[in-house]
Design an enzyme around this catalytic site. Sequence first.
Site, short mmCIF file in Angstrom:
data_model
loop_
_atom_site.label_atom_id
_atom_site.label_comp_id
_atom_site.label_asym_id
_atom_site.label_seq_id
_atom_site.Cartn_x
_atom_site.Cartn_y
_atom_site.Cartn_z
CE LYS A 41 -4.25 1.40 2.31
NZ LYS A 41 -5.13 1.15 3.46
NE ARG A 90 -14.23 6.08 7.90
CZ ARG A 90 -13.14 5.98 7.17
NH1 ARG A 90 -12.51 7.06 6.79
NH2 ARG A 90 -12.69 4.81 6.80
#
Length: 161
Positions: A41, A90
Amino acid sequence: MKTGIYPGSFDPITLGHLDIIKRAACVVDKLIIGVLNNSAKKSLFTPEERVAIIRKTTSDIPNVEVESFNGLLVDFADQKQAHIIVRGLRAISDFEYELQIAQTNRKVNPKVDTMFFTTSEEYSYISSSIVKEYAMYGGDVSQFVTPYVETCLKAKIKENR
Ligand code: ADP
């Protein structure tokens, strides 16, 4: 002794992360923030930089420790004798992914359970990727990160130019 691990990329730590850290630190005896060192990543800050930034940002919370790790989260949890994984939710979009990961982790290591904290409304839209993108275009990120993180972001972006 209840030890929790809050894993993530934290590239960089936002006010949303900090809110989860403060709340999670109240329900466990020790909270280890695990900075994922994932070479696949692409990140703006190195794992060492992210650890240092988080340490400084959380220095006033006595039961928080910060470390980087690679490999499987459940192995890191075992190594740290932690039985709780802390994650933040979220939106619905987070849920599907988080549910899958939590169930997989529990299958692999039934001793480890995942505890979810729902985001505080004022931070629900904040993500590290949006903060980075916004900062790269010269946007004011003071509402999303601490002043120290803002300084680190500006310095890093300048360094990369
Ligand atoms: P990852 O690459 O593992 O998603 P992140 O650093 O993006 O790492 O996020 C780590 C954890 O923090 C995740 O559980 C994520 O849902 C949560 N998180 C990120 N931003 C917020 C926010 N604004 N409010 C609440 N939780 C958040």
